[in-house]
Design a protein around this motif. Structure first.
Motif, PDB file in Angstrom:
ATOM      1  N   ASN A  14      -0.513  15.436  -0.559  1.00  0.00           N
ATOM      2  CA  ASN A  14      -1.261  15.245   0.694  1.00  0.00           C
ATOM      3  C   ASN A  14      -1.597  16.530   1.426  1.00  0.00           C
ATOM      4  N   ARG A  15      -0.921  17.646   1.065  1.00  0.00           N
ATOM      5  CA  ARG A  15      -1.229  18.897   1.777  1.00  0.00           C
ATOM      6  C   ARG A  15      -0.802  20.094   0.926  1.00  0.00           C
ATOM      7  N   ILE A  17      -0.264  23.239  -1.476  1.00  0.00           N
ATOM      8  CA  ILE A  17      -0.592  23.534  -2.880  1.00  0.00           C
ATOM      9  C   ILE A  17      -0.842  22.230  -3.656  1.00  0.00           C
ATOM     10  N   ARG A  37       4.563  10.749   0.476  1.00  0.00           N
ATOM     11  CA  ARG A  37       5.497   9.754   1.015  1.00  0.00           C
ATOM     12  C   ARG A  37       4.816   8.865   2.049  1.00  0.00           C
ATOM     13  N   ASP A  63       7.911   8.579  -2.567  1.00  0.00           N
ATOM     14  CA  ASP A  63       8.888   9.478  -1.968  1.00  0.00           C
ATOM     15  C   ASP A  63       9.877   9.837  -3.067  1.00  0.00           C
ATOM     16  N   ASN A  90       5.289  18.680  -7.658  1.00  0.00           N
ATOM     17  CA  ASN A  90       4.971  19.671  -6.621  1.00  0.00           C
ATOM     18  C   ASN A  90       5.792  19.482  -5.353  1.00  0.00           C
ATOM     19  N   TYR A 161      17.641  26.486  -1.301  1.00  0.00           N
ATOM     20  CA  TYR A 161      16.302  26.502  -1.903  1.00  0.00           C
ATOM     21  C   TYR A 161      16.337  27.229  -3.251  1.00  0.00           C
ATOM     22  N   THR A 194       2.381  31.701  -0.979  1.00  0.00           N
ATOM     23  CA  THR A 194       1.067  31.090  -0.708  1.00  0.00           C
ATOM     24  C   THR A 194       1.017  30.506   0.697  1.00  0.00           C
ATOM     25  N   THR A 196       0.743  28.092   3.314  1.00  0.00           N
ATOM     26  CA  THR A 196       0.800  26.630   3.525  1.00  0.00           C
ATOM     27  C   THR A 196       1.722  26.409   4.733  1.00  0.00           C
ATOM     28  N   SER A 199       4.893  28.264   4.098  1.00  0.00           N
ATOM     29  CA  SER A 199       4.841  29.734   4.195  1.00  0.00           C
ATOM     30  C   SER A 199       3.615  30.148   5.008  1.00  0.00           C
TER      31      SER A 199
HETATM   32  N1  LIG Z   1       4.046  28.123  -0.326  1.00  0.00           N
HETATM   33  C1  LIG Z   1       4.772  29.003  -1.007  1.00  0.00           C
HETATM   34  O1  LIG Z   1       4.778  30.228  -0.713  1.00  0.00           O
HETATM   35  C2  LIG Z   1       5.593  28.567  -2.178  1.00  0.00           C
HETATM   36  C3  LIG Z   1       6.226  29.563  -2.945  1.00  0.00           C
HETATM   37  C4  LIG Z   1       6.990  29.180  -4.039  1.00  0.00           C
HETATM   38  C5  LIG Z   1       7.103  27.837  -4.376  1.00  0.00           C
HETATM   39  N2  LIG Z   1       6.487  26.889  -3.605  1.00  0.00           N
HETATM   40  C6  LIG Z   1       6.653  25.485  -4.006  1.00  0.00           C
HETATM   41  O2  LIG Z   1       5.387  24.873  -4.142  1.00  0.00           O
HETATM   42  C7  LIG Z   1       5.475  23.470  -3.820  1.00  0.00           C
HETATM   43  C8  LIG Z   1       4.443  23.116  -2.758  1.00  0.00           C
HETATM   44  O3  LIG Z   1       4.742  23.882  -1.601  1.00  0.00           O
HETATM   45  P1  LIG Z   1       3.761  24.026  -0.356  1.00  0.00           P
HETATM   46  O4  LIG Z   1       3.795  25.441   0.034  1.00  0.00           O
HETATM   47  O5  LIG Z   1       2.472  23.362  -0.618  1.00  0.00           O
HETATM   48  O6  LIG Z   1       4.617  23.219   0.713  1.00  0.00           O
HETATM   49  P2  LIG Z   1       4.188  22.273   1.943  1.00  0.00           P
HETATM   50  O7  LIG Z   1       2.867  22.663   2.458  1.00  0.00           O
HETATM   51  O8  LIG Z   1       5.369  22.263   2.844  1.00  0.00           O
HETATM   52  O9  LIG Z   1       4.046  20.847   1.226  1.00  0.00           O
HETATM   53  C9  LIG Z   1       5.156  20.228   0.678  1.00  0.00           C
HETATM   54  C10 LIG Z   1       4.737  18.878   0.130  1.00  0.00           C
HETATM   55  O10 LIG Z   1       5.907  18.248  -0.427  1.00  0.00           O
HETATM   56  C11 LIG Z   1       5.958  16.943   0.118  1.00  0.00           C
HETATM   57  N3  LIG Z   1       7.296  16.387   0.126  1.00  0.00           N
HETATM   58  C12 LIG Z   1       8.415  16.861   0.707  1.00  0.00           C
HETATM   59  N4  LIG Z   1       9.441  16.011   0.522  1.00  0.00           N
HETATM   60  C13 LIG Z   1       8.954  14.979  -0.216  1.00  0.00           C
HETATM   61  C14 LIG Z   1       9.504  13.789  -0.731  1.00  0.00           C
HETATM   62  N5  LIG Z   1      10.779  13.442  -0.520  1.00  0.00           N
HETATM   63  N6  LIG Z   1       8.705  12.972  -1.472  1.00  0.00           N
HETATM   64  C15 LIG Z   1       7.414  13.265  -1.682  1.00  0.00           C
HETATM   65  N7  LIG Z   1       6.822  14.372  -1.189  1.00  0.00           N
HETATM   66  C16 LIG Z   1       7.595  15.214  -0.466  1.00  0.00           C
HETATM   67  C17 LIG Z   1       5.390  17.084   1.522  1.00  0.00           C
HETATM   68  O11 LIG Z   1       5.077  15.805   2.034  1.00  0.00           O
HETATM   69  P3  LIG Z   1       5.078  15.472   3.642  1.00  0.00           P
HETATM   70  O12 LIG Z   1       3.716  15.853   4.142  1.00  0.00           O
HETATM   71  O13 LIG Z   1       5.368  14.006   3.680  1.00  0.00           O
HETATM   72  O14 LIG Z   1       6.180  16.295   4.258  1.00  0.00           O
HETATM   73  C18 LIG Z   1       4.195  17.949   1.217  1.00  0.00           C
HETATM   74  O15 LIG Z   1       3.154  17.179   0.673  1.00  0.00           O
HETATM   75  C19 LIG Z   1       6.924  23.238  -3.352  1.00  0.00           C
HETATM   76  O16 LIG Z   1       7.682  22.729  -4.433  1.00  0.00           O
HETATM   77  C20 LIG Z   1       7.389  24.638  -2.989  1.00  0.00           C
HETATM   78  O17 LIG Z   1       8.788  24.775  -3.090  1.00  0.00           O
HETATM   79  C21 LIG Z   1       5.746  27.216  -2.520  1.00  0.00           C
END
Ligand SMILES: NC(=O)c1ccc[n+]([C@@H]2O[C@H](COP(=O)([O-])OP(=O)(O)OC[C@H]3O[C@@H](n4cnc5c(N)ncnc54)[C@H](OP(=O)(O)O)[C@@H]3O)[C@@H](O)[C@H]2O)c1
Length: 237
Positions: A14-15, A17, A37, A63, A90, A161, A194, A196, A199
């Motif tokens: 939904n948001r 990456i 979720r 979820d 993801n 983490y 990235t 988001t 971050s």
């Molecule tokens: N951004 C970075 O710099 C970075 C770096 C390294 C790795 N990553 C990894 O890349 C992935 C995406 O990160 P992002 O930066 O896009 O994070 P984000 O913007 O915080 O998005 C996280 C996503 O995970 C969902 N989520 C969390 N708990 C969940 C659950 N129990 N069931 C289903 N969905 C759930 C969130 O849904 P809700 O909207 O419902 O909360 C949201 O859609 C993550 O695994 C993160 O650890 C990110």
């Protein structure tokens, strides 16, 4: 109903990456099941992508920490499409940070992190492997992080983490070894730091963060398995 298009399930679509991974896969003519979720949010984002991409996008509530929700979602996808070609794990949370130390564990936070980032992904893998195995084709991509690296880690911060993502790397490796020769490739991708909600200070755009996961989701049969990649290059971790 069985569709000719390859079907990709993306968690946390939904948001951030995850949403961009959905957009890029739909751009490659996949049928993307954008899960979140919040089922209404999933539907809303899916409708918007579906209207603007060559592939098809449908929304679904999922979820990853809720076993019955995962079970129902994958059952629905199998019934609706008769196939699951790609799973992108993801969904992730980062609820510990620079102030947290492994010597003073906050087990509530740690359990939540492991439940989502490691066990949630594991649960989804277990859901897709039987049907992928039966069809002799599958691509599983786990969203990891350079913070998982044993080699690179010099900081005690964000222990929950880091540990969750190191565990995810090992899930990737062990599952890949188990499934070697079945047509299922299992890899992990670090998206890089990235911009988001997770971050907000990062400069890297989501288009770049989603590139390696999408590349791994669409690998040819001769592609690698059991490895962790950043910018399409293997990482030692
Ligand atoms: N951004 C970075 O710099 C970075 C770096 C390294 C790795 N990553 C990894 O890349 C992935 C995406 O990160 P992002 O930066 O896009 O994070 P984000 O913007 O915080 O998005 C996280 C996503 O995970 C969902 N989520 C969390 N708990 C969940 C659950 N129990 N069931 C289903 N969905 C759930 C969130 O849904 P809700 O909207 O419902 O909360 C949201 O859609 C993550 O695994 C993160 O650890 C990110």
């Amino acid at each position: 109903m069985s569709t000719a298009r390859r079907v990709a399930v993306v968690t946390g679509g939904n948001r951030g990456i995850g949403l961009e991974i959905c957009r890029q896969l739909a751009g490659l003519d996949y049928h993307v099941v954008l899960t979140a979720r919040d089922a209404d949010r999933a539907d809303e984002q899916a409708r918007s992508l579906d209207a603007s991409c060559p592939g098809e996008v449908s929304g679904l509530g999922l979820d990853v920490v809720d076993g019955p929700s995962v079970d129902a979602a994958f059952r629905h996808v199998r019934k609706q499409h008769g196939r699951i070609d790609v799973l992108v794990n993801n969904a992730g949370i980062a609820v510990d940070g620079p102030e947290h130390r492994p010597s003073s564990p906050d087990f509530t936070r740690i359990r939540r992190t492991l439940e989502t980032n490691l066990l949630g992904a594991w649960r989804c893998c277990a859901e897709v492997v039987p049907s992928m195995r039966a069809r002799g084709y599958g691509r599983i991509v786990n969203l990891s992080s350079t913070m998982a690296s044993l080699e690179l880690t010099r900081s005690p911060s964000s222990p929950a983490y880091r540990i969750s993502k190191t565990g995810l790397n090992m899930l990737t490796r062990t599952l890949a070894v188990e499934l070697d020769g079945t047509g299922i490739l299992v890899n992990a991708a670090s998206p890089g730091y990235t911009r988001t909600d997770m971050s907000p200070d990062a400069e890297r755009p989501v288009e770049a963060g989603a590139d390696t996961p999408v590349w791994l989701a669409t690998l040819p049969g001769t592609g690698p398995t059991g490895q962790v990649f950043l910018d399409r290059r293997a990482l030692t971790w």
